[in-house]
Design a protein around this motif. Structure first.
Motif, short mmCIF file in Angstrom:
data_model
loop_
_atom_site.label_atom_id
_atom_site.label_comp_id
_atom_site.label_asym_id
_atom_site.label_seq_id
_atom_site.Cartn_x
_atom_site.Cartn_y
_atom_site.Cartn_z
N VAL A 93 0.84 -1.20 0.00
CA VAL A 93 0.00 0.00 0.00
C VAL A 93 0.88 1.25 0.00
O VAL A 93 2.07 1.20 0.29
CB VAL A 93 -0.95 0.03 1.22
CG1 VAL A 93 -1.91 -1.16 1.19
CG2 VAL A 93 -0.16 0.06 2.51
N LEU A 94 0.24 2.37 -0.33
CA LEU A 94 0.92 3.66 -0.27
C LEU A 94 0.65 4.31 1.08
O LEU A 94 -0.51 4.48 1.47
CB LEU A 94 0.44 4.57 -1.41
CG LEU A 94 0.95 4.20 -2.80
CD1 LEU A 94 0.20 4.97 -3.88
CD2 LEU A 94 2.45 4.47 -2.91
N LYS A 95 1.72 4.67 1.77
CA LYS A 95 1.61 5.26 3.09
C LYS A 95 2.30 6.62 3.11
O LYS A 95 3.06 6.96 2.22
CB LYS A 95 2.25 4.34 4.14
CG LYS A 95 1.66 2.94 4.21
CD LYS A 95 2.41 2.12 5.25
CE LYS A 95 1.85 0.71 5.36
NZ LYS A 95 2.58 -0.10 6.38
N ASN A 96 2.03 7.36 4.18
CA ASN A 96 2.72 8.63 4.43
C ASN A 96 2.67 9.56 3.22
O ASN A 96 3.67 10.20 2.86
CB ASN A 96 4.18 8.39 4.83
CG ASN A 96 4.32 7.51 6.06
OD1 ASN A 96 3.37 7.36 6.84
ND2 ASN A 96 5.48 6.91 6.23
N ILE A 97 1.53 9.64 2.58
CA ILE A 97 1.39 10.53 1.42
C ILE A 97 1.50 11.98 1.90
O ILE A 97 0.85 12.39 2.86
CB ILE A 97 0.05 10.29 0.71
CG1 ILE A 97 -0.01 8.86 0.18
CG2 ILE A 97 -0.16 11.29 -0.42
CD1 ILE A 97 -1.36 8.47 -0.40
N ALA A 98 2.33 12.73 1.21
CA ALA A 98 2.54 14.14 1.56
C ALA A 98 2.62 14.96 0.29
O ALA A 98 3.03 14.46 -0.76
CB ALA A 98 3.83 14.30 2.39
#
Length: 298
Positions: A17-22
């Motif tokens: 999964v994609l995490k810590n999107i900024a």
């Protein structure tokens, strides 16, 4: 950072999964150039500084200034405004989205329309191009099928009054902007917007522009291919004291919430697949400036 600014999107790919999107949206303080200027000078300058959707930028700037000064809004070239909106929508639908989905583009058809868009046959050429748009659109939607039911697409509503209250300090928060519920829903909405704009161009419909204000305070709004564009101005003694432009990009990328919502619940087999999904989500929100993606792997 370019003169238009720069958007940087960062994310971590971990456990599928994609995490810590900024997001980091950097905009040059262009509107400070307007401080102390006379309103007419600003209206004339805006389209040269904001060349993307330049006709819409000029029209909404004039609407905001006219509202602030209690004057009637000047007439606009409705056909040019509809054509400008169509240009941005066609670019995305015929070039960017097919590329993002691994499909052939319709570059030749787009270039032919683009060369004729200001000529006497632009309505006919637009109708012809729509056939290509929908043919390619069906292929794109097959790729984007996310299992969600189709949503009805209605034009976004202009509401300058709440923005005026916020601009004057009587409202704590700016009005919320419409956010897409999914990538596929946003794509369907863009198809519908192209149809509406083409019909409006053919029918000679007035372009949607709205404004509110008085006593030196003014807000103007209009629609663009990306959403609602807002200009706010404060005029004192015939000169600009303050000026603000809020484009859809400013709201969509003020924080990572809109981007994260489009990617929520998705799992990816590889970093490459995750990057493609991230790029498609960014394309859905359609930033009006260059962007970079920094994807790290755990």
């Amino acid at each position: 950072m370019t003169s238009a600014g720069l958007l940087t999107v960062r994310a971590l790919f971990s456990e599928g999964v994609l995490k810590n999107i900024a997001v980091d949206l950097q905009r040059p303080p262009v509107t400070r150039l307007f401080f102390g200027q006379i309103p007419d000078a600003v209206v004339k300058t805006v389209p040269y500084l904001y060349t993307l959707c330049a006709h819409a930028q000029r029209a909404v700037a004039q609407a905001a200034v006219a509202a602030a000064e209690g004057e009637a809004r000047r007439p606009v070239d409705d056909a040019e405004l509809w054509t400008e909106m169509l240009h941005e929508n066609f670019w995305r639908l015929l070039l960017d989205w097919p590329t993002a989905l691994g499909l052939p583009t319709a570059q030749d058809a787009f270039v032919t329309w683009r060369a004729a868009r200001h000529g006497p046959n632009r309505v006919l050429e637009t109708q012809k191009l729509l056939e290509t748009v929908h043919r390619l659109g069906r292929q794109c939607l097959e790729k984007l099928n996310d299992g969600s039911p189709p949503e009805s697409s209605v034009p976004q509503r202009l509401a300058p009054e709440p923005w005026l209250a916020y601009w004057q300090g009587t409202l704590d928060h700016p009005p919320a902007m419409h956010l897409p519920t999914s990538v596929a829903a946003a794509y369907r909405s863009r198809l519908a917007e192209a149809d509406r704009a083409a019909a409006a161009l053919a029918g000679g419909a007035p372009y949607p522009i709205s404004a509110a204000g008085a006593d030196g305070w003014g807000v103007g709004q209009t629609l663009t291919a990306r959403g609602v564009l807002t200009h706010a101005v404060h005029v004192v003694d015939g000169h600009i004291l303050n000026y603000r432009i809020t484009a859809p990009t400013d709201d969509f990328f003020a924080n990572p919430a809109a981007l994260a919502a489009l990617l929520a619940g998705q799992h990816f087999a590889s970093p490459e697949e995750a990057r493609l999904a991230l790029e498609r989500a960014i394309l859905t929100l359609d930033p009006c400036l260059p962007h970079l993606v920094e994807l790290n792997h755990a």
